[in-house]
Design an enzyme around this catalytic site. Structure first.
Site, PDB file in Angstrom:
ATOM      1  N   ASP A   1       0.826  -1.202   0.000  1.00 48.00           N
ATOM      2  CA  ASP A   1       0.000   0.000   0.000  1.00 48.00           C
ATOM      3  C   ASP A   1       0.866   1.261   0.000  1.00 48.00           C
ATOM      4  O   ASP A   1       0.589   2.232  -0.701  1.00 48.00           O
ATOM      5  CB  ASP A   1      -0.971   0.000   1.185  1.00 48.00           C
ATOM      6  CG  ASP A   1      -0.299  -0.316   2.517  1.00 48.00           C
ATOM      7  OD1 ASP A   1       0.901  -0.654   2.539  1.00 48.00           O
ATOM      8  OD2 ASP A   1      -0.987  -0.225   3.564  1.00 48.00           O
ATOM      9  N   TYR A   2       1.942   1.247   0.786  1.00 46.85           N
ATOM     10  CA  TYR A   2       2.865   2.390   0.823  1.00 46.85           C
ATOM     11  C   TYR A   2       3.497   2.619  -0.539  1.00 46.85           C
ATOM     12  O   TYR A   2       3.534   3.750  -1.045  1.00 46.85           O
ATOM     13  CB  TYR A   2       3.939   2.134   1.876  1.00 46.85           C
ATOM     14  CG  TYR A   2       5.050   3.163   1.886  1.00 46.85           C
ATOM     15  CD1 TYR A   2       4.840   4.426   2.430  1.00 46.85           C
ATOM     16  CD2 TYR A   2       6.301   2.869   1.358  1.00 46.85           C
ATOM     17  CE1 TYR A   2       5.856   5.376   2.439  1.00 46.85           C
ATOM     18  CE2 TYR A   2       7.327   3.812   1.374  1.00 46.85           C
ATOM     19  CZ  TYR A   2       7.093   5.061   1.910  1.00 46.85           C
ATOM     20  OH  TYR A   2       8.100   5.994   1.911  1.00 46.85           O
ATOM     21  N   ALA A   3       4.001   1.553  -1.147  1.00 46.23           N
ATOM     22  CA  ALA A   3       4.653   1.688  -2.449  1.00 46.23           C
ATOM     23  C   ALA A   3       3.674   2.177  -3.511  1.00 46.23           C
ATOM     24  O   ALA A   3       4.024   3.006  -4.367  1.00 46.23           O
ATOM     25  CB  ALA A   3       5.262   0.356  -2.869  1.00 46.23           C
TER      26      ALA A   3
ATOM     27  N   SER B   1       1.107   4.123  -3.014  1.00 43.89           N
ATOM     28  CA  SER B   1       0.833   5.548  -2.782  1.00 43.89           C
ATOM     29  C   SER B   1       1.969   6.424  -3.279  1.00 43.89           C
ATOM     30  O   SER B   1       1.762   7.570  -3.687  1.00 43.89           O
ATOM     31  CB  SER B   1       0.575   5.804  -1.294  1.00 43.89           C
ATOM     32  OG  SER B   1       1.769   5.698  -0.526  1.00 43.89           O
ATOM     33  N   LYS B   2       3.195   5.898  -3.256  1.00 45.74           N
ATOM     34  CA  LYS B   2       4.364   6.647  -3.715  1.00 45.74           C
ATOM     35  C   LYS B   2       4.578   6.534  -5.227  1.00 45.74           C
ATOM     36  O   LYS B   2       5.170   7.435  -5.848  1.00 45.74           O
ATOM     37  CB  LYS B   2       5.610   6.170  -2.977  1.00 45.74           C
ATOM     38  CG  LYS B   2       5.681   6.594  -1.517  1.00 45.74           C
ATOM     39  CD  LYS B   2       5.981   8.076  -1.388  1.00 45.74           C
ATOM     40  CE  LYS B   2       6.323   8.467   0.029  1.00 45.74           C
ATOM     41  NZ  LYS B   2       6.755   9.879   0.153  1.00 45.74           N
TER      42      LYS B   2
END
Length: 255
Positions: free
Chosen positions: A161-163, A165-166
């Site tokens: 999820d973090y990747a 979003s980036k």
């Protein structure tokens, strides 16, 4: 204080660094201040930490002021620029640094609320902040965004999820570089590896620290200064012919 004979590459320029009260953001803000820029130190809620960053810049002979806005909430970009406009009437350098890691779980552990929060802070906020920066940003300016090595060649199931979003910021960088080139504005992204900050507090110890350090040919984790020095280069005139670029600052982890 500035050492005698040191050339200050950003004298006369104004920079805004989001998430600048601690960690990578603080290192970026203090480095740009040392180069002569007047720095807007953005923070979300930790006023004391932002005050410390401003004081550190001023103690080194620079100029700075704090601007508060809680990112990820409705009206966040408007609040940030209203606070900025109370102190400055122009912008030369925008550094989109603020971000959150999220819960760091595989896909089955990601909740809708957590996913929406990640995208609100890591994707929507820098998009809208940049959108509203453009009328303030002088021709020949700089937009620099902090992404992550995880969007290319280093994807991790526990950071999906973090990747994601980036990864949107990679797209924004290239598209804006094409749009803003006629104004002489360069747009670039820095993609750090694992950086030793308090964001990872409690995780980077023992075997985990040794393993992560072993993943780079340099044999160590990155530091906030490693990232800040790279951004100072992209903010300077030395990088004038670099735009639409994603600069990996992972110490070779993604090779």
């Amino acid at each position: 204080m500035k050492q005698k004979g040191m050339i200050m590459t950003l004298t006369g320029k104004t920079a805004l660094v989001t998430g600048a009260s601690r960690g990578i953001g603080r290192a970026i803000a203090t480095r740009l201040g040392r180069e002569g820029a007047r720095v807007a130190v953005h923070y979300g809620g930790n006023h004391a930490a932002a005050k410390d960053t401003v004081a550190a810049i001023e103690a080194a002979g620079g100029r700075a002021f704090a601007v508060q806005a809680e990112l990820g909430a409705p009206g966040d970009a408007e609040a940030l620029w209203t606070a900025f406009d109370a102190h400055a009437d122009r912008l030369d350098i925008l550094v989109n640094n603020a971000g959150i890691l999220g819960g760091q779980s595989e896909i089955d552990g990601v909740t809708r609320e957590g996913l929406e929060r990640l995208f609100a802070v890591n994707t929507t906020a820098p998009f809208l902040i940049t959108q509203q920066a453009l009328p303030r940003l002088r021709d020949g300016g700089r937009i620099i965004t902090v992404g992550t090595m995880l969007t290319r060649g280093a994807a991790m199931p526990r950071a999906i999820d973090y990747a994601m979003s980036k990864a949107a910021l990679d797209v924004m960088t290239v598209a804006l570089a094409k749009q803003l080139g006629p104004r002489g504005i360069t747009v670039n992204l820095v993609a750090p590896g694992v950086i030793d900050t308090d964001m990872h507090e409690g995780r980077l110890v023992g075997e985990a620290l040794a393993w992560l350090s072993s993943q780079t040919p340099l044999g160590r984790l990155g530091t906030p200064t490693d990232v800040a020095d790279t951004i100072a280069f992209l903010a300077s005139d030395d990088s004038r012919y670099i735009t639409g670029h994603r600069l990996d600052v992972s110490g070779g982890t993604t090779m």
